[in-house]
Design a protein around this motif. Structure first.
Motif, PDB file in Angstrom:
ATOM      1  N   GLY A   1      58.404  35.201  66.599  1.00 48.43           N
ATOM      2  CA  GLY A   1      59.418  34.162  66.794  1.00 48.43           C
ATOM      3  C   GLY A   1      58.875  32.783  66.480  1.00 48.43           C
ATOM      4  N   SER A   2      59.451  31.795  67.156  1.00 46.85           N
ATOM      5  CA  SER A   2      59.082  30.404  66.890  1.00 46.85           C
ATOM      6  C   SER A   2      57.789  30.001  67.583  1.00 46.85           C
ATOM      7  N   ALA A   3      57.296  30.851  68.514  1.00 47.32           N
ATOM      8  CA  ALA A   3      56.046  30.550  69.212  1.00 47.32           C
ATOM      9  C   ALA A   3      55.005  31.623  68.871  1.00 47.32           C
ATOM     10  N   PRO A   4      53.716  31.267  68.882  1.00 46.32           N
ATOM     11  CA  PRO A   4      52.677  32.259  68.594  1.00 46.32           C
ATOM     12  C   PRO A   4      52.741  33.425  69.581  1.00 46.32           C
ATOM     13  N   ASN A   5      52.341  34.600  69.115  1.00 47.14           N
ATOM     14  CA  ASN A   5      52.308  35.790  69.947  1.00 47.14           C
ATOM     15  C   ASN A   5      50.874  36.091  70.369  1.00 47.14           C
ATOM     16  N   ALA A   6      50.744  36.841  71.440  1.00 44.63           N
ATOM     17  CA  ALA A   6      49.440  37.337  71.874  1.00 44.63           C
ATOM     18  C   ALA A   6      49.644  38.785  72.310  1.00 44.63           C
ATOM     19  N   VAL A   7      48.902  39.693  71.692  1.00 46.60           N
ATOM     20  CA  VAL A   7      49.149  41.116  71.895  1.00 46.60           C
ATOM     21  C   VAL A   7      47.832  41.880  72.035  1.00 46.60           C
ATOM     22  N   TYR A   8      47.723  42.669  73.111  1.00 44.48           N
ATOM     23  CA  TYR A   8      46.680  43.680  73.203  1.00 44.48           C
ATOM     24  C   TYR A   8      47.224  44.931  72.515  1.00 44.48           C
ATOM     25  N   TRP A   9      46.387  45.641  71.752  1.00 40.65           N
ATOM     26  CA  TRP A   9      46.897  46.820  71.060  1.00 40.65           C
ATOM     27  C   TRP A   9      45.777  47.819  70.758  1.00 40.65           C
ATOM     28  N   CYS A  10      46.199  49.044  70.515  1.00 36.75           N
ATOM     29  CA  CYS A  10      45.259  50.069  70.073  1.00 36.75           C
ATOM     30  C   CYS A  10      46.000  51.105  69.236  1.00 36.75           C
ATOM     31  N   ASN A  11      45.288  51.744  68.338  1.00 37.00           N
ATOM     32  CA  ASN A  11      45.800  52.864  67.563  1.00 37.00           C
ATOM     33  C   ASN A  11      45.134  54.139  68.055  1.00 37.00           C
ATOM     34  N   PHE A  12      45.893  55.232  68.123  1.00 42.91           N
ATOM     35  CA  PHE A  12      45.283  56.501  68.516  1.00 42.91           C
ATOM     36  C   PHE A  12      46.030  57.668  67.912  1.00 42.91           C
ATOM     37  N   ARG A  13      45.324  58.775  67.760  1.00 39.11           N
ATOM     38  CA  ARG A  13      45.929  60.037  67.326  1.00 39.11           C
ATOM     39  C   ARG A  13      46.144  60.906  68.557  1.00 39.11           C
ATOM     40  N   ALA A  14      47.275  61.617  68.592  1.00 35.19           N
ATOM     41  CA  ALA A  14      47.539  62.513  69.720  1.00 35.19           C
ATOM     42  C   ALA A  14      48.479  63.617  69.276  1.00 35.19           C
ATOM     43  N   SER A  15      48.041  64.855  69.430  1.00 35.44           N
ATOM     44  CA  SER A  15      48.910  65.987  69.122  1.00 35.44           C
ATOM     45  C   SER A  15      48.521  67.160  69.995  1.00 35.44           C
ATOM     46  N   ILE A  16      49.474  68.025  70.287  1.00 41.93           N
ATOM     47  CA  ILE A  16      49.241  69.215  71.095  1.00 41.93           C
ATOM     48  C   ILE A  16      49.846  70.395  70.347  1.00 41.93           C
ATOM     49  N   GLY A  17      48.998  71.277  69.833  1.00 37.06           N
ATOM     50  CA  GLY A  17      49.490  72.405  69.075  1.00 37.06           C
ATOM     51  C   GLY A  17      50.304  71.924  67.888  1.00 37.06           C
ATOM     52  N   ASP A  18      51.445  72.495  67.674  1.00 39.23           N
ATOM     53  CA  ASP A  18      52.319  72.133  66.564  1.00 39.23           C
ATOM     54  C   ASP A  18      53.371  71.116  66.968  1.00 39.23           C
ATOM     55  N   MET A  19      53.353  70.665  68.223  1.00 37.74           N
ATOM     56  CA  MET A  19      54.415  69.789  68.715  1.00 37.74           C
ATOM     57  C   MET A  19      53.824  68.473  69.205  1.00 37.74           C
ATOM     58  N   GLU A  20      54.433  67.392  68.799  1.00 39.77           N
ATOM     59  CA  GLU A  20      54.011  66.071  69.264  1.00 39.77           C
ATOM     60  C   GLU A  20      54.676  65.808  70.611  1.00 39.77           C
TER      61      GLU A  20
ATOM     62  N   PHE B   1      42.600  42.627  70.343  1.00 40.54           N
ATOM     63  CA  PHE B   1      43.533  41.599  70.806  1.00 40.54           C
ATOM     64  C   PHE B   1      43.860  40.735  69.596  1.00 40.54           C
ATOM     65  N   SER B   2      45.147  40.489  69.359  1.00 38.99           N
ATOM     66  CA  SER B   2      45.556  39.696  68.198  1.00 38.99           C
ATOM     67  C   SER B   2      46.533  38.610  68.621  1.00 38.99           C
ATOM     68  N   ALA B   3      46.561  37.546  67.820  1.00 37.42           N
ATOM     69  CA  ALA B   3      47.487  36.439  68.086  1.00 37.42           C
ATOM     70  C   ALA B   3      48.182  36.050  66.790  1.00 37.42           C
ATOM     71  N   PRO B   4      49.221  36.801  66.392  1.00 38.29           N
ATOM     72  CA  PRO B   4      49.963  36.469  65.172  1.00 38.29           C
ATOM     73  C   PRO B   4      50.601  35.084  65.261  1.00 38.29           C
ATOM     74  N   LYS B   5      50.626  34.379  64.132  1.00 38.59           N
ATOM     75  CA  LYS B   5      51.196  33.031  64.110  1.00 38.59           C
ATOM     76  C   LYS B   5      52.714  33.097  64.182  1.00 38.59           C
ATOM     77  N   ASN B   6      53.311  31.975  64.603  1.00 40.66           N
ATOM     78  CA  ASN B   6      54.770  31.918  64.673  1.00 40.66           C
ATOM     79  C   ASN B   6      55.372  32.038  63.269  1.00 40.66           C
ATOM     80  N   GLY B   7      56.443  32.816  63.191  1.00 45.37           N
ATOM     81  CA  GLY B   7      57.114  33.018  61.914  1.00 45.37           C
ATOM     82  C   GLY B   7      56.421  33.991  60.989  1.00 45.37           C
ATOM     83  N   GLN B   8      55.409  34.692  61.478  1.00 49.82           N
ATOM     84  CA  GLN B   8      54.665  35.630  60.631  1.00 49.82           C
ATOM     85  C   GLN B   8      55.388  36.980  60.589  1.00 49.82           C
ATOM     86  N   ALA B   9      55.463  37.585  59.404  1.00 52.56           N
ATOM     87  CA  ALA B   9      56.098  38.893  59.238  1.00 52.56           C
ATOM     88  C   ALA B   9      55.036  39.919  58.854  1.00 52.56           C
ATOM     89  N   MET B  10      55.089  41.077  59.507  1.00 48.96           N
ATOM     90  CA  MET B  10      54.137  42.151  59.219  1.00 48.96           C
ATOM     91  C   MET B  10      54.908  43.445  58.998  1.00 48.96           C
TER      92      MET B  10
END
Length: 278
Positions: free
Chosen positions: A80-99, A25-34
């Protein structure tokens, strides 16, 4: 949705595997660029704040309540002008040769109604990701799959978009033929001819898209058709075997191999359940 397309997509989901690399869970500050280049798929569930996401040269406006599926590649995000709050996750996913997500041409953003459920699922995902319990991997995947199911239900998998995918269009003809000829002998050469492919190449091609070798898939469809026929009291076992292109003893052996019970036992269980309901 057409039965053959539905079969293909369900088989993809049946084989779907994913490995979560981080959940937080992350809370990026207002006006922050990533800005970053990611080799993972990422899920974001925005709780608070608005922003702008640049993905594959396209600008998206983000707001609370959105669930985002971000494919691998370069992304930039500005709060934006107000702080954000975001749930997030990273994952790998592939099936055979096709995503699968590339194949289905899914949207970046959906807006599910299940807001409370999504928050609980992400919190559960984060908790089990940080845990050391022996069932950790099972619970991580269970939470991720529940989130993905919500995303896909709002993702708008349409028959029109599937018709534009050449591999599916080829296999569609093959699956149609199989459905119409389950009572007949079905050879790999006949199926390959429908897809305009050499039989040796066709076997791998078919398995990569459908998830099963052609012969295995035909047998599975015959068992499924046999189930439907066995649920009709006026259709005896011999008639069932004939309509799925098998002799009685072979149907019995294959049916038990795929379901764990004989055709007669399956019918007994089904009819017993039906009587109890009535």
């Amino acid at each position: 949705m057409k039965h053959t397309y539905k079969t293909i997509i369900q088989n993809y989901f049946h084989r779907f595997q994913a490995d979560v690399t981080i959940a937080a869970f992350s809370a990026p500050k207002n006006g922050q660029a990533m800005e970053q280049v990611s080799e993972f798929y990422r899920l974001w569930f925005i709780i608070e704040g608005e922003g702008e996401l640049m993905q594959s040269g396209r600008l998206y406006h983000t707001k609370p309540g959105q669930l985002l599926l971000l494919p691998p590649g370069k992304q930039s995000f500005n709060t934006g002008s107000a702080p954000n709050a975001v749930y997030w996750c990273n994952f790998r996913a592939s099936i055979g040769d096709m995503e699968i997500f590339d194949l289905l041409k899914l949207p970046i953003i959906v807006e599910p109604k299940e807001q409370v459920q999504l928050r609980m699922l992400f919190e559960r995902l984060i908790d089990v990701y940080r845990s050391s319990m022996i069932t950790r991997e099972l619970r991580i995947r269970a939470a991720l799959f529940d989130i993905m199911a919500i995303y896909l239900e709002y993702g708008g998998i349409s028959e029109e978009s599937l018709q534009q995918v050449e591999p599916l269009e080829k296999i569609d003809r093959v699956l149609d033929y199989i459905e119409l000829n389950l009572s007949e002998q079905i050879g790999v050469e006949d199926l390959a001819r429908l897809a305009y492919l050499h039989p040796n190449y066709f076997i791998g091609y078919f398995k990569n898209i459908v998830g099963y070798a052609p012969t295995q898939y035909v047998n599975m469809r015959r068992v499924e058709r046999a189930k439907q026929l066995l649920e009709k009291p006026d259709c005896n076992i011999s008639e069932v075997a004939q309509q799925v292109g098998m002799q009685n003893h072979y149907l019995s052996r294959m049916f038990k191999q795929y379901t764990g019970v004989t055709p007669s036992r399956y019918r007994q269980i089904y009819l017993s359940k039906k009587q109890n309901k009535s």
